[in-house]
Structure formats: C-alpha cells, structure tokens
Design a protein around this motif. Structure first.
Motif, mmCIF file in Angstrom:
data_model
loop_
_atom_site.group_PDB
_atom_site.id
_atom_site.type_symbol
_atom_site.label_atom_id
_atom_site.label_comp_id
_atom_site.label_asym_id
_atom_site.label_seq_id
_atom_site.Cartn_x
_atom_site.Cartn_y
_atom_site.Cartn_z
ATOM 1 N N THR A 178 0.823 -1.209 0.000
ATOM 2 C CA THR A 178 0.000 0.000 0.000
ATOM 3 C C THR A 178 0.858 1.260 0.000
ATOM 4 O O THR A 178 0.638 2.171 -0.808
ATOM 5 N N THR A 179 1.825 1.325 0.903
ATOM 6 C CA THR A 179 2.654 2.530 1.030
ATOM 7 C C THR A 179 3.404 2.796 -0.268
ATOM 8 O O THR A 179 3.495 3.939 -0.708
ATOM 9 N N MET A 180 3.905 1.721 -0.870
ATOM 10 C CA MET A 180 4.643 1.863 -2.119
ATOM 11 C C MET A 180 3.728 2.430 -3.210
ATOM 12 O O MET A 180 4.119 3.307 -3.984
ATOM 13 N N GLY A 181 2.496 1.932 -3.243
ATOM 14 C CA GLY A 181 1.522 2.390 -4.235
ATOM 15 C C GLY A 181 1.209 3.866 -4.073
ATOM 16 O O GLY A 181 1.236 4.644 -5.043
ATOM 17 N N ILE A 182 0.937 4.266 -2.827
ATOM 18 C CA ILE A 182 0.615 5.676 -2.554
ATOM 19 C C ILE A 182 1.819 6.537 -2.924
ATOM 20 O O ILE A 182 1.693 7.578 -3.581
ATOM 21 N N GLY A 183 2.994 6.082 -2.508
ATOM 22 C CA GLY A 183 4.222 6.824 -2.800
ATOM 23 C C GLY A 183 4.420 7.005 -4.297
ATOM 24 O O GLY A 183 4.770 8.093 -4.768
ATOM 25 N N LEU A 184 4.129 5.955 -5.046
ATOM 26 C CA LEU A 184 4.312 6.013 -6.507
ATOM 27 C C LEU A 184 3.385 7.059 -7.140
ATOM 28 O O LEU A 184 3.821 7.850 -7.986
ATOM 29 N N VAL A 185 2.125 7.079 -6.708
ATOM 30 C CA VAL A 185 1.172 8.071 -7.249
ATOM 31 C C VAL A 185 1.693 9.477 -6.957
ATOM 32 O O VAL A 185 1.733 10.346 -7.847
ATOM 33 N N LEU A 186 2.111 9.696 -5.712
ATOM 34 C CA LEU A 186 2.567 11.041 -5.318
ATOM 35 C C LEU A 186 3.839 11.425 -6.081
ATOM 36 O O LEU A 186 3.970 12.571 -6.538
ATOM 37 N N ILE A 187 4.739 10.485 -6.232
ATOM 38 C CA ILE A 187 5.986 10.779 -6.968
ATOM 39 C C ILE A 187 5.667 11.118 -8.426
ATOM 40 O O ILE A 187 6.174 12.101 -8.974
ATOM 41 N N LEU A 188 4.798 10.318 -9.035
ATOM 42 C CA LEU A 188 4.469 10.577 -10.448
ATOM 43 C C LEU A 188 3.781 11.932 -10.606
ATOM 44 O O LEU A 188 4.020 12.644 -11.584
ATOM 45 N N TYR A 189 2.956 12.288 -9.628
ATOM 46 C CA TYR A 189 2.312 13.603 -9.702
ATOM 47 C C TYR A 189 3.348 14.715 -9.496
ATOM 48 O O TYR A 189 3.330 15.747 -10.179
ATOM 49 N N PHE A 190 4.247 14.490 -8.581
ATOM 50 C CA PHE A 190 5.295 15.469 -8.284
ATOM 51 C C PHE A 190 6.206 15.673 -9.505
ATOM 52 O O PHE A 190 6.536 16.798 -9.875
ATOM 53 N N VAL A 191 6.553 14.570 -10.144
ATOM 54 C CA VAL A 191 7.401 14.627 -11.352
ATOM 55 C C VAL A 191 6.709 15.467 -12.431
ATOM 56 O O VAL A 191 7.321 16.317 -13.087
ATOM 57 N N PHE A 192 5.407 15.227 -12.580
ATOM 58 C CA PHE A 192 4.611 15.972 -13.569
ATOM 59 C C PHE A 192 4.636 17.475 -13.243
ATOM 60 O O PHE A 192 4.850 18.314 -14.121
ATOM 61 N N THR A 193 4.457 17.815 -11.956
ATOM 62 C CA THR A 193 4.439 19.224 -11.550
ATOM 63 C C THR A 193 5.799 19.872 -11.798
ATOM 64 O O THR A 193 5.885 20.976 -12.339
ATOM 65 N N ILE A 194 6.863 19.164 -11.395
ATOM 66 C CA ILE A 194 8.220 19.685 -11.581
ATOM 67 C C ILE A 194 8.478 19.954 -13.064
ATOM 68 O O ILE A 194 9.021 20.989 -13.449
ATOM 69 N N SER A 195 8.023 19.007 -13.891
ATOM 70 C CA SER A 195 8.278 19.168 -15.334
ATOM 71 C C SER A 195 7.527 20.371 -15.893
ATOM 72 O O SER A 195 7.962 20.977 -16.862
ATOM 73 N N ASN A 196 6.395 20.700 -15.273
ATOM 74 C CA ASN A 196 5.628 21.876 -15.731
ATOM 75 C C ASN A 196 6.272 23.179 -15.280
ATOM 76 O O ASN A 196 6.220 24.184 -15.980
ATOM 77 N N ILE A 197 6.864 23.150 -14.082
ATOM 78 C CA ILE A 197 7.442 24.371 -13.516
ATOM 79 C C ILE A 197 8.807 24.658 -14.140
ATOM 80 O O ILE A 197 9.135 25.794 -14.456
ATOM 81 N N THR A 198 9.613 23.596 -14.283
ATOM 82 C CA THR A 198 10.994 23.763 -14.728
ATOM 83 C C THR A 198 11.118 23.402 -16.203
ATOM 84 O O THR A 198 10.961 22.232 -16.565
ATOM 85 N N GLU A 199 11.372 24.412 -16.991
ATOM 86 C CA GLU A 199 11.401 24.184 -18.441
ATOM 87 C C GLU A 199 12.481 23.181 -18.844
ATOM 88 O O GLU A 199 12.248 22.304 -19.671
ATOM 89 N N SER A 200 13.645 23.298 -18.185
ATOM 90 C CA SER A 200 14.746 22.403 -18.557
ATOM 91 C C SER A 200 14.440 20.936 -18.211
ATOM 92 O O SER A 200 15.084 20.026 -18.705
ATOM 93 N N LEU A 201 13.470 20.757 -17.316
ATOM 94 C CA LEU A 201 13.137 19.377 -16.928
ATOM 95 C C LEU A 201 11.800 18.912 -17.521
ATOM 96 O O LEU A 201 11.220 17.929 -17.061
ATOM 97 N N SER A 202 11.337 19.632 -18.533
ATOM 98 C CA SER A 202 9.999 19.301 -19.045
ATOM 99 C C SER A 202 9.944 17.870 -19.599
ATOM 100 O O SER A 202 8.919 17.203 -19.538
ATOM 101 N N TRP A 203 11.091 17.393 -20.112
ATOM 102 C CA TRP A 203 11.134 16.032 -20.660
ATOM 103 C C TRP A 203 10.825 14.956 -19.616
ATOM 104 O O TRP A 203 10.274 13.912 -19.922
ATOM 105 N N ILE A 204 11.173 15.272 -18.365
ATOM 106 C CA ILE A 204 10.996 14.247 -17.310
ATOM 107 C C ILE A 204 9.500 13.933 -17.084
ATOM 108 O O ILE A 204 9.134 12.848 -16.621
ATOM 109 N N GLY A 205 8.652 14.889 -17.451
ATOM 110 C CA GLY A 205 7.210 14.712 -17.270
ATOM 111 C C GLY A 205 6.663 13.501 -17.997
ATOM 112 O O GLY A 205 5.667 12.901 -17.584
ATOM 113 N N TYR A 206 7.334 13.108 -19.082
ATOM 114 C CA TYR A 206 6.824 11.974 -19.859
ATOM 115 C C TYR A 206 6.945 10.635 -19.122
ATOM 116 O O TYR A 206 6.386 9.631 -19.548
#
Lengths: 269, 295
Positions: free
Chosen positions: A193-221
C-alpha cells in the motif's frame, strides 16, 4: 471469471468503495460550495495568489490564475487533488492489494486449492477493481455535474467537463493496471500500500516539476499525468488520440502482463 | 495396474539459493492412506504446495490421478480436498456463510445436506463469526470445507493441530470411513503417532529429500533393537568398536542403553568375553525408529 469469487470480492470491498466515494464526493461538494465566496473575494484572492511562488498554482494544474474564476476552471483545479490524486491513490491501493491480500492473509492456500484456474482468480478480482473504479467515477462525476449546475454563475462547457471526467477515469484505469502489475511482482507476502501511494505522489510530483521547470519538461513523460489534458477552458479542448492510445495501450499491456505472470507465480505463504 | 492417486517423479523445488525439495519421488496408490512425515521445514508443505499448483516445480513432475498438477490443476482440484496447516483464516465470515461459499466452487455440490452433516459431526456452531472461534474450531471448519464435495483424494497438512483428542478420534474415524468408500488420503504430519494410527505406508522426508518410503509395519519390524546392558566390570563397557550403535546413553560406569542397527550375532560375540550382569533387547518405539532416520 468466476461469479462466486467475483461477488464475494465485490461485497468485501463494498465498504471501502462507499467510504472513498463519500469522502471524494463530500470534498467536491464542499469545495464547490465555496465558489460563490471565492468569486466575491476575487481581488483578495488575486492579491494572495500574487505572493505565491511561481509554480505553486501549477501544483493544482492551473496555468492561468484567471481560470480559477470560471466555474469549470475552479472545479478542474480542485478535481486535480480530489480525483486525479486521491482517486488514483484509491485505484492503486485497491488493485495492488486485491491479489496480494490472499497471500499475506493466508487465504491463498484455500482459494487456490478450490477448482479455479489462476486466470479465473486474476480476472474475477481485476473485474471487481475495474467495476469499483467505474462506480466511483460515475458517482463523483455525477456529483461534480450537480455542483457545477448548482453553483455556476455563467454557462460553461458541459462537454469539457465530461472530457475531463473521462481523462480522470482513464488515469484511474491506468493506476489499477499498474497496481495489479506491481502486485504480481512481489515475492514476499506483504502489503504494498505505502509503495503504491508513494508512486502516485511521486508521479504527480514529477509531472508538476516538469511543468514548472522548463529544462526538466522532458521528465514529465515518465508520469501518466503528462498525458492528461487539463486545459478545460480551451475552446479546442478534446480527447487527444495520443492520450487515449497511451492510457488504453499501457493499461492493456500492464494488465495482460500481470495476468501472464500471475499464471506462473509461486505463491509463498 | 490402476493409475496412482499421486505420482511424483524427481520433483525439485528451489527458492533461489535456498533449499526446497530435491528429487522427491513417491507414489500413492488409489484407496491408500499414505503418511508423509518429517520435521518442520523438511519440505512437506513445499511438496503439497507443488501438488496443489501453488508453487511451480523447478524440476521433475507430479501427477494426480494421472493428470499433470500444473496443466490440469482445475480438474484435479475438483476431485481433491485440502486441509491446510493453518486454521481457517476467513475471519470476517460466519461459519455457515463460509461453508456455503466454499461449496459453490464445486458444481457437484447441489444441496447443503453435507454441510449440515459435517457441522453436526464436528459440533461446529451455526452462524458464528470465524474470528470468534478457537484455533481448534477453525481447524474443524478447514476440515469440513475439504470434504464438502466428496473428494477422491484428500490432502491434509498437520490436520490435528489444535484439535482436542475427542475430535481427533472423530476425524480419524471419518477418514477411515471415507477411505473405505474409496477416498485416498495423503496425510502429512510431524507427529508419528497420528501417522501410525491411520496409515499403512509412510514416506519420511528430511532436508528436502525422501529418505525412506516404507510400510509402517516394516518400519516397526526393522532390525533396529533397543539394547540395555549392565556390565559386571566397568573396564568392559567400551563398545565403540562395534558398528551400528546409535543414541548411546551412559546410565552409569557399568550400565548403558543404545539403539543397535547391526546384527545381533555380532553384538553377542562382542559381549561374550566380557562380564555381563544383565542384558535386555527390545523393539524400539516407532518414535525411536523415526528419529533413527532423521539423524
């Protein structure tokens, strides 16, 4: 699919479906009921938003602060947290536990000794999860539509609302498939369960970071959130084929790979 | 020759670098009550779990009633009952609800009469939450669910744990009756007395390998003897040159007891030049024979 197993699983997960549905529906309704107050205080809101760090709004999927003042924009910003994050957590928690719980609860030794094939077990349980996800999506979409109709001050695009809801459903289907896939890879019988929740949050965080930081936009994929279109106020807002292909294709790949692995999985107790 | 109920040939299961079972071969005939004994961790449950397709073999093959355990698992399970070593873990269900739920997996179970009959036999309360039951009562539920569909083969793994002596006797009586009606029983246990009471043949497993498959009676009649010697002089008490002596217990400087697996003639000739005050030669208990194979 085995009807006996399906109905037992469906009943045993009923309470958690009810709780998650009630919580998300209540959050949507409570937040939308604040829309009127939000509009009345738009100058204060704008002043408050102006002091927020750049990118803070991106965390709620908002690219333009003015979007918040339309009823659909306001709904969408809250939908991100309630449905796209909380709903995905429900999807992955439910799907990652439905097969594994038989191992750590030691019921697998009974279930798999009854005349069932592994595929019947897998599909009966997977179907319960998909059905639960469909139910929670139908109810919360209904609740969202109701609140939009109640609190709207001006017309909004109903089509855009349903497209957003469909994207949300696709995302949940993806997380269900990912949860099932993860669970068949686990060797030691223990909850993930914890791993699953963590994964959702990480994937959402990665998406947000990629939106904020232009140089990291590729990571959003790396994140499925990148394949969602959240720009509900865009007049050209529609379902993109690439997104549809991504979510359906990846979900099918994950779920059928999971089924194949489960057919040959050693059950440790 | 009829198809064996269980036919295991060179079965191996490894867990990475850890040992599971290695080259296990045995055959259980139809209508037999077969014992499978070994200490905890010897590989009994691993063998059973491969038979039930919970685990996939690393090598070798296993067939039940002529069917491959991996490929025809569903058909096999329709004809097989299983009592796991852990008592019933469906704690959120009630007794009748659980048993009705189990019975629905078997198309051949059309009425609930069998559930009622077995619940009465084992004195299980109706509509009791399984979480409220003692381990023994949960074990009874496990036993009942395994017999609902009149299986042709019953596999039981440590079935008597938690059962009181009365229920154990009733369970054994039921197994004998079902066996007379044609049911084969594969009885896995680390309690030799249970196996001894029920089984005609037994396989002994140790550290993942079968070390003996033998009739219970033959095991009992093996050359093993339990010897007690009392010497007249303490200088005579050294028997270390004699092969076949095990489990030596020194009682005093003139008296000793041991298990002897050699020829009795050889023992007598070894003793004839010594002063022996007393000697007793007995049949060892089955437990002692069992320990002989273990060690």
């Amino acid at each position: 699919m085995n009807r006996n197993l399906f109905s037992r699983e469906f009943r045993s997960n009923g309470l958690s479906l009810l709780i998650w549905t009630l919580v998300i529906t209540a959050l949507i309704m409570a937040t939308m009921s604040l829309y009127g107050v939000f509009l009345e205080n738009n100058s204060k809101i704008l002043a408050m938003v102006s002091i927020l760090p750049e990118g803070a709004l991106q965390f709620k999927g908002i690219s333009n602060v003015d979007d918040l003042f339309s009823v659909l924009g306001f709904y969408s910003a809250n939908n991100v947290i309630y449905m796209l994050v909380l709903g995905s957590i429900y999807a992955i928690v439910l799907s990652s536990g439905i097969l594994l719980k038989e191992e750590y609860n030691k019921t697998a030794e009974y279930l798999l000794a009854w005349p069932l094939t592994r595929s019947e077990v897998f599909f009966s349980k997977a179907l319960v999860v998909y059905l639960n996800i469909l139910i929670i999506n139908v109810i919360t979409t209904g609740a969202g539509y109701l609140t939009l109709e109640i609190f709207k001050k001006e017309p909004y695009s109903v089509d855009a609302f349903f497209i957003l809801s469909f994207y949300t459903f696709l995302l949940h289907i993806f997380f269900v498939s990912l949860g099932l896939f993860m669970s068949v890879l686990v060797k030691k019988p223990r909850p993930i369960t914890t791993m699953g929740i963590g994964l959702v949050l990480i994937l959402y965080f990665v998406f947000t970071i990629s939106n904020i930081t232009e140089s990291l936009s590729w990571i959003g994929y790396v994140s499925p959130y990148k394949f969602l279109s959240l720009d509900v106020l865009d007049p050209k807002y529609s379902i993109e084929w690439i997104s549809l292909l991504y979510f359906i294709g990846l979900s099918l790949l994950l779920v059928f790979s999971a089924q194949r692995l489960y057919r040959r999985k050693d059950i440790y107790l | 020759m009829s198809t064996p109920a269980i036919d295991i040939d060179g079965l191996t299961k490894t867990y990475g670098r850890d040992r599971g079972i290695e080259n296990v071969s045995l055959r259980v005939d139809e209508g037999e009550i077969f014992g499978f004994i070994g200490p905890n961790g010897a590989g009994k449950s691993t063998t059973i779990r491969v038979l039930l397709n919970l685990l996939f073999p690393s090598g070798g093959s296993a067939r039940i009633m002529g069917m491959d355990v991996a490929r025809e698992s569903k058909r096999i399970k329709n004809l097989t009952g299983y009592v796991p070593s852990d008592a019933c873990p469906y704690t959120s269900m009630e007794t009748d609800e659980f048993l009705r739920y189990c019975s629905r997996y078997y198309p051949q179970v059309s009425d609930q009469g069998r559930i009622e009959e077995l619940m009465q036999l084992f004195e299980v309360d109706h509509n009791r939450k399984i979480s409220d039951l003692s381990t023994g009562n949960r074990k009874k539920i496990s036993i009942i669910q395994s017999l609902l569909h009149d299986p042709k083969l019953l596999i039981v793994d440590e079935p008597t744990t938690g059962l009181d002596p009365l229920m154990q006797a009733r369970f054994f009586e039921l197994l004998r009756a079902e066996n007379k009606r044609g049911m084969t029983v594969f009885f896995s246990s680390h309690t030799l007395s249970d196996v001894q009471m029920l089984c005609k043949r037994v396989a002994i497993i140790r550290e993942g390998r079968i070390i003996k498959v033998e009739e219970i009676e033959t095991l009992r009649k093996r050359q093993l003897k339990k010897i007690h010697v009392e010497f007249g002089d303490k200088k005579d008490n050294d028997l270390s040159a004699l092969p076949g002596i095990e489990k030596m217990t020194i009682i005093s400087d003139r008296s000793m007891a041991f298990i002897y697996s050699g020829e009795v003639d050889r023992l007598i000739s070894e003793l004839k030049d010594r002063k022996v005050n007393d000697i007793t030669i007995e049949e060892p208990s089955l437990e002692e024979i069992f320990m002989h194979y273990y060690n």
